[in-house]
Write an enzyme that holds these catalytic residues in place. Sequence first.
Site, PDB file in Angstrom:
ATOM      1  N   HIS A 171      48.980  47.264  37.378  1.00 56.04           N
ATOM      2  CA  HIS A 171      48.287  46.024  38.033  1.00 56.04           C
ATOM      3  C   HIS A 171      49.155  44.590  37.693  1.00 56.04           C
ATOM      4  O   HIS A 171      48.436  43.612  38.082  1.00 56.04           O
ATOM      5  CB  HIS A 171      46.779  45.977  37.515  1.00 56.04           C
ATOM      6  CG  HIS A 171      46.156  47.098  38.061  1.00 56.04           C
ATOM      7  ND1 HIS A 171      45.403  47.182  39.421  1.00 56.04           N
ATOM      8  CD2 HIS A 171      45.995  48.300  37.573  1.00 56.04           C
ATOM      9  CE1 HIS A 171      44.889  48.143  39.472  1.00 56.04           C
ATOM     10  NE2 HIS A 171      45.150  49.057  38.373  1.00 56.04           N
ATOM     11  N   ASP A 380      52.208  36.721  39.340  1.00 51.80           N
ATOM     12  CA  ASP A 380      50.979  37.439  39.416  1.00 51.80           C
ATOM     13  C   ASP A 380      51.246  38.709  39.894  1.00 51.80           C
ATOM     14  O   ASP A 380      51.820  38.902  41.032  1.00 51.80           O
ATOM     15  CB  ASP A 380      49.646  36.703  40.115  1.00 51.80           C
ATOM     16  CG  ASP A 380      48.601  36.777  39.337  1.00 51.80           C
ATOM     17  OD1 ASP A 380      48.375  37.733  38.526  1.00 51.80           O
ATOM     18  OD2 ASP A 380      47.637  35.857  39.636  1.00 51.80           O
TER      19      ASP A 380
END
Length: 734
Positions: A171, A380
Amino acid sequence: MRLVIVSNRLPVRLVETDGRIAVEPSAGGLATGLEAYLNALPAESPFDEKPLWVGWPGRPLTGLAGLDLFEGHDGAFDMHPVHVPSDEMDAFYHGFCNAVLWPLFHYFPTYVSYREASWRAYEKVNARFLEAISPLLREGDVIWVHDYQLMLLPQLLRQAHPLAAIGFFLHIPFPSHELFRTLPRTCRQALLHGVLGSDLVGFHTYDYTRHFVSSVSSILGLPNNMGRLAVEDRPVVADTFPMGIDVAKYAGAAASAPARALADDLRRSLAGADIILSMDRLDYSKGILNRLAAFDRFLKRHPERLEKVVLMLVVVPSRIEIKKYQEMKKRIDEMVGRINGKYATMAWTPILYRFSSFPLGELAALYAASDVALVTPLRDGMNLIAKEYVAAKNGGTGVLILSETAGAAAEMGETITVNPRDISEMAEAIETSLTMDRAAQIRINQTLFARLTRFDVRHWAGDFLDSLFGVRDERRRLESHCLSPLGAQQMVEAARQAKRRLLLLEAEGLFVSRDAAPDAPAAESLELLTLLGRDPANMVVIIGSGSRADMERLFGTLPVALAAENGAFLREAGQDWIMPRPLPREWIATILPLMQRFAGRLPGATVEEREHSLVWRYRRADKSLGEMRARELCATLMGLAAGLEVTVRQGPAFVETVSPGVGRGAAAYHFQRLHAPDAILALAATDDGEEIFTALPEQGPFTATLRVGLCATRAAFNLRNARSALVLLRNLAG
């Protein structure tokens, strides 16, 4: 069939209050996203049992034995906690996950603090997860492991449960090969091997997938084909699955009466000023300080906006026990104070700052009230806040400014994208967002909302699991083609009954590598070949790509026949080399300079000139550049091949051209005619070896064809690995 989800944290955490254990929801996009998927499993879901979620509950389980830790939890899934002692968790989570993997994977290599003890803790905790999961698993379970804290777990599961269907999803970003290889050698190899225990490896963006495959190729030397990797005896696929959100949840929350009332109150309290929302967890990867600097520059450049715009800065507490995060919090506080001190008036404060988290209702109200969302992380994995903001707008007005280095930017190209390190660009993006036409805002948000709705979190999870089933089913199909122990026994018994046996054995992959000067076969292999060759009923033939000198060096002392240069030269045991047919060499004068020119363009590449073949190798060159040069060389050679009547072959780290009429199949046919066997056993481990199978008779003597590795083949059976092939030959030798 049951879905077993494994993550570092459970979707709830255990907290002790007044001597009693209470259960509270965990924060984070993974927990909320997967819960949304599990709570809405459709009736046609392949899972017919209640899913199980395994993870750490937020505290050690010491002294909690016998308690119903999740009493009252009646959700769509069961939970099982993993016990990790406090000292191990600290060294694992703070010492390795967040002091090594987090900064490195987010492109902050100077923040990395590697310690051998923390790496050992990482290994221990991953092993603890295996110990907790293994007793819970049932046949047919599908295991989905999540995130960077558990990168070793898939391989541990594979070793303990070889037939399990295992998926892994990262993730956070996966860094470029240049960054990843800065980890210590044993550590980086272990992490890659750990992840490759999965059948399917998922990432949020194609860039992360590409970086992972590049690292696997460069560090482990494993070949790949469009993200398809051959790992020992299994296929593994690396692919891209952008994570979505529960769109209806955020759209509904923002449209609710309480949220609308809160949003209206906020707007009235700010006297109609434009509201810019910045909401992020406290972390250096989020770019909060750059964002504040951009807002400062925006106010300086556009004094007409003073008292007409407000930055709602929400920083959610995170890892506040870590010194680096404490220092960052201090710098944010100071910068907010400095900007407010510079611009504030008696009636207006430019930055309204909150260091806290918000429940969904208040969060939705903030999204609904904001005119602009400033989401500019330095790096991110995905960033779900950007998607939540658009969902809350439900196709209405509002402008999203998004960092180009956030994973979400790959899906949300209609937004205003910025370089989060370019303060001036972000300052101007703020002004652009405040002047954007309302119709344009609605058009963009409707487009984004429709896309988010289609590719929501349920689609993400369903797409990943469908792909996992596909890889699992492919592995099962290949495994069903594998020779069983009983089949191997029957094959050996049938071959032993023959009076004249022909054993056609490919050198590469079975006994040696495809390097330019491969090491001598292992002593075990030499002993076995000697034993087989001395049996008067056997003719053992070793077929390879090496020159006559190479094949002599490797196998010349054994009682076996040899085929060199893919069959250009043949030699029976103890006799001289022969050429089955005259072969032209004129083509070498044309091809050799071309190959040498390509080798000159790639440091580490070499050209090996043989009597009737040329080999361009790049194993010791840069892998990515070598693959590109190999494609260019092959394309050029193919244009010449027809006129020169040469054959072009491409394999792992090499390109080869051979004289017309040369092939391993022709060598197999020659020895078949020479020996007139009652039984033929053909073993190959490379694509070139497939030629051997096509040269064998469909009728006549007993014929057994075997291909090493789980792959498509013309052979009758697959063998899992070279070790299985040697065991079969050992049984045949008696």
